[in-house]
Motif scaffolding. Structure first.
Motif, mmCIF file in Angstrom:
data_model
loop_
_atom_site.group_PDB
_atom_site.id
_atom_site.type_symbol
_atom_site.label_atom_id
_atom_site.label_comp_id
_atom_site.label_asym_id
_atom_site.label_seq_id
_atom_site.Cartn_x
_atom_site.Cartn_y
_atom_site.Cartn_z
ATOM 1 N N GLN A 211 0.835 -1.215 0.000
ATOM 2 C CA GLN A 211 0.000 0.000 0.000
ATOM 3 C C GLN A 211 0.861 1.254 0.000
ATOM 4 O O GLN A 211 0.549 2.242 -0.672
ATOM 5 N N GLU A 212 1.964 1.214 0.742
ATOM 6 C CA GLU A 212 2.886 2.356 0.755
ATOM 7 C C GLU A 212 3.456 2.595 -0.637
ATOM 8 O O GLU A 212 3.568 3.735 -1.099
ATOM 9 N N GLY A 213 3.826 1.516 -1.317
ATOM 10 C CA GLY A 213 4.356 1.648 -2.666
ATOM 11 C C GLY A 213 3.349 2.192 -3.654
ATOM 12 O O GLY A 213 3.688 2.969 -4.556
ATOM 13 N N LEU A 214 2.088 1.817 -3.484
ATOM 14 C CA LEU A 214 1.039 2.306 -4.385
ATOM 15 C C LEU A 214 0.716 3.770 -4.124
ATOM 16 O O LEU A 214 0.378 4.523 -5.054
ATOM 17 N N ASN A 215 0.810 4.191 -2.878
ATOM 18 C CA ASN A 215 0.430 5.557 -2.518
ATOM 19 C C ASN A 215 1.567 6.561 -2.645
ATOM 20 O O ASN A 215 1.326 7.771 -2.670
ATOM 21 N N GLY A 216 2.805 6.071 -2.728
ATOM 22 C CA GLY A 216 3.953 6.966 -2.789
ATOM 23 C C GLY A 216 4.558 7.029 -4.182
ATOM 24 O O GLY A 216 3.975 6.556 -5.166
ATOM 25 N N THR A 217 5.735 7.628 -4.250
ATOM 26 C CA THR A 217 6.459 7.754 -5.530
ATOM 27 C C THR A 217 7.826 7.102 -5.373
ATOM 28 O O THR A 217 8.868 7.750 -5.511
ATOM 29 N N TYR A 218 7.815 5.833 -5.084
ATOM 30 C CA TYR A 218 9.048 5.101 -4.807
ATOM 31 C C TYR A 218 9.640 4.475 -6.064
ATOM 32 O O TYR A 218 8.915 3.914 -6.891
ATOM 33 N N GLY A 219 10.954 4.581 -6.187
ATOM 34 C CA GLY A 219 11.678 3.861 -7.217
ATOM 35 C C GLY A 219 11.148 4.100 -8.621
ATOM 36 O O GLY A 219 10.874 5.244 -9.015
ATOM 37 N N LEU A 220 10.987 3.031 -9.363
ATOM 38 C CA LEU A 220 10.483 3.110 -10.735
ATOM 39 C C LEU A 220 8.959 3.081 -10.805
ATOM 40 O O LEU A 220 8.392 3.079 -11.896
ATOM 41 N N GLN A 221 8.298 3.028 -9.651
ATOM 42 C CA GLN A 221 6.829 3.073 -9.570
ATOM 43 C C GLN A 221 6.169 2.005 -10.440
ATOM 44 O O GLN A 221 5.167 2.256 -11.116
ATOM 45 N N ILE A 222 6.712 0.793 -10.392
ATOM 46 C CA ILE A 222 6.162 -0.286 -11.213
ATOM 47 C C ILE A 222 4.715 -0.578 -10.810
ATOM 48 O O ILE A 222 3.811 -0.645 -11.649
ATOM 49 N N GLY A 223 4.503 -0.755 -9.499
ATOM 50 C CA GLY A 223 3.153 -1.040 -9.034
ATOM 51 C C GLY A 223 2.189 0.092 -9.325
ATOM 52 O O GLY A 223 1.053 -0.135 -9.781
ATOM 53 N N ALA A 224 2.620 1.322 -9.086
ATOM 54 C CA ALA A 224 1.761 2.470 -9.350
ATOM 55 C C ALA A 224 1.469 2.606 -10.836
ATOM 56 O O ALA A 224 0.369 3.018 -11.232
ATOM 57 N N THR A 225 2.440 2.244 -11.668
ATOM 58 C CA THR A 225 2.226 2.292 -13.124
ATOM 59 C C THR A 225 1.125 1.321 -13.542
ATOM 60 O O THR A 225 0.246 1.667 -14.353
ATOM 61 N N PHE A 226 1.163 0.110 -13.000
ATOM 62 C CA PHE A 226 0.077 -0.832 -13.276
ATOM 63 C C PHE A 226 -1.263 -0.256 -12.819
ATOM 64 O O PHE A 226 -2.265 -0.335 -13.535
ATOM 65 N N GLY A 227 -1.281 0.333 -11.628
ATOM 66 C CA GLY A 227 -2.528 0.887 -11.092
ATOM 67 C C GLY A 227 -3.079 2.012 -11.943
ATOM 68 O O GLY A 227 -4.285 2.061 -12.209
ATOM 69 N N ARG A 228 -2.197 2.923 -12.359
ATOM 70 C CA ARG A 228 -2.650 4.051 -13.191
ATOM 71 C C ARG A 228 -3.247 3.564 -14.499
ATOM 72 O O ARG A 228 -4.265 4.097 -14.970
ATOM 73 N N ASN A 229 -2.612 2.556 -15.093
ATOM 74 C CA ASN A 229 -3.104 2.070 -16.380
ATOM 75 C C ASN A 229 -4.337 1.188 -16.240
ATOM 76 O O ASN A 229 -5.110 1.052 -17.197
ATOM 77 N N GLN A 230 -4.552 0.625 -15.074
ATOM 78 C CA GLN A 230 -5.843 -0.014 -14.816
ATOM 79 C C GLN A 230 -6.946 1.034 -14.788
ATOM 80 O O GLN A 230 -8.034 0.829 -15.348
#
Length: 431
Positions: A211-230
């Protein structure tokens, strides 16, 4: 069933699945420095760290929690200034901004040095810390928190017995000298629930890190990238993409220095994440019971330890791949598979991702974690349909235990030279 092995299985999981704050290789250096400071009366003036080539590889480019910096210099500095050696893999949990500022000042003054030690140990970290009056040297070897020697002003204060410093566990402490993959499966399904309930803490810690990785701007944001494109509709909100999103997000946060612990596996936070989060996502997706989730997590973590037990602690083989082979066992079982399907899924993964190299700990490890998780989903679904990589293909054998040993032969043998070449390339970039 080999029920006589069950107490040893529980012991090995409790030893190998523990909370870790930050990448465990810099943490080893920090712990050695923190331990040295307990024998000194004043703040450190100089710190010298020497590490094995493999530890250098995994420590030179990874974020150190709470510092905003990467590498072993800052790990050694803040470990000496503010580390809690009793916290072991969470040695840096009490770090403050003031401690980081002092650590940076020590580095800027040229008072912190890091070099490669000429040792046979694959995992080795020593620090020598001086406060201007006294000097203490602490050596860790073969396990991330295993102190084997402490010296003060040249006098030996502590030295572990030879049995503590070897690369292999004594047979009495290693149940895998007798066990096979099916024994892991039977234990996870039949052990008393209260005896294995502790593994649920892996769910809690690694899910919070995700959850921290999804809510933050960590590293290459792989998880957040998947979430944004979902959300954009370019990716579906399905099982595969949710496994990739939530698993890689935890690695994003962990590898970029989030001040939150991961539940590790076999000395690695990423391996703990890889063994946990795909199982968590499948359990959530099918609304598995608490008991089923606990048993699947135990199956995953113990299977990952079993597979890793045949390999060196650090090697040229990416540890996230082997941990994900544990995850595929838990996932396949949750989705209705039995031991045959689990064996098939592990064999298929070895036929798929055996060649992923470890070129050091860094933010892009989240990509390898997501690739391994993707391979696990693919292999599980194939196995449930009765499809697998056969024993006539590559290093895969007909049975899962032989296939696991074949993978380890590769990792411990010819890939040692691959490891040397990787380190040469990496060191040349910063020389």
């Amino acid at each position: 069933m080999k029920t006589h092995l069950w107490p040893q299985f529980i012991e090995v999981v409790k030893r190998e699945v523990v909370p870790a704050l930050g990448c465990t290789e810099p943490v080893s250096v920090a712990m050695a420095a923190a331990t040295a400071m307990t024998y000194l009366n004043h703040e450190p003036k100089t710190i010298k760290a020497l590490v094995s080539p493999n530890l250098m590889k995994n420590g030179m480019g990874v974020g150190v929690p709470g510092t905003g910096m990467v590498g072993l210099h800052i790990a050694a500095a803040v470990g000496a200034l503010a580390g809690d050696p009793q916290a072991k893999l969470e040695v840096l949990k009490n770090l403050t901004d003031a401690d980081v500022a002092k650590g940076k000042a020590l580095i800027d003054a040229g008072n912190v040095t890091v070099g490669v030690a000429e040792v046979d140990n694959i995992l080795y970290a020593e620090t020598t810390v001086s406060d201007g009056e006294d000097e203490v040297r602490v050596v860790i070897a073969d396990s991330h928190t295993a102190i084997i020697r402490i010296e003060k002003n040249g006098e030996i204060l502590f030295e572990a017995g030879k049995e503590s410093a070897g690369n292999d566990e004594p047979a009495a402490c290693n149940p895998f000298t007798e066990a096979k993959a099916e024994d892991v499966y039977e234990f996870a399904l039949n052990a008393p629930l209260e005896d294995i309930r502790f593994i649920s803490e892996a769910y809690n810690l690694n899910n919070a890190l995700s959850q921290e990785g999804l809510n933050g701007t960590y590293g290459l944001q792989i998880g957040a990238t998947f979430g944004r494109n979902q959300e954009r509709g370019l990716l579906g909100k399905d099982l595969l993409n949710n496994v990739l999103r939530r698993t890689s997000a935890a690695s994003d946060a962990r590898m970029d220095g989030a001040m939150m612990p991961a539940m590790s596996n076999s000395g690695s936070g990423n391996q703990g994440i890889a063994a946990t989060m795909p199982v968590v996502v499948v359990a959530d997706e099918i609304q598995a019971s608490e008991e089923a989730t606990i048993r699947a997590l135990m199956m995953s973590h113990l299977m990952a330890i079993y597979i890793k037990s045949y390999q060196h602690k650090l090697s040229a083989l990416c540890g996230a791949t082997t941990a994900s082979m544990g995850a595929v066992a838990g996932m396949t079982w949750l989705l209705g598979g039995e031991f045959k399907q689990i064996s098939d899924s592990i064999c298929s993964m070895i036929g798929d991702i055996a060649g992923i190299i470890c070129d050091g700990a860094k933010t892009s490890c989240a990509m390898k974690v997501s690739s391994s998780a993707s391979a696990a989903v693919k292999a599980a679904l194939m196995a449930l349909d009765g499809i697998r990589v056969t024993g006539q293909e590559g290093i895969v054998a007909d049975d899962v235990d032989t296939t696991i040993r074949n993978l380890s032969t590769l990792a411990n043998g010819s890939m040692c030279e691959t490891d040397n070449e990787i380190l040469r390339i990496m060191v040349s970039k910063v020389a």
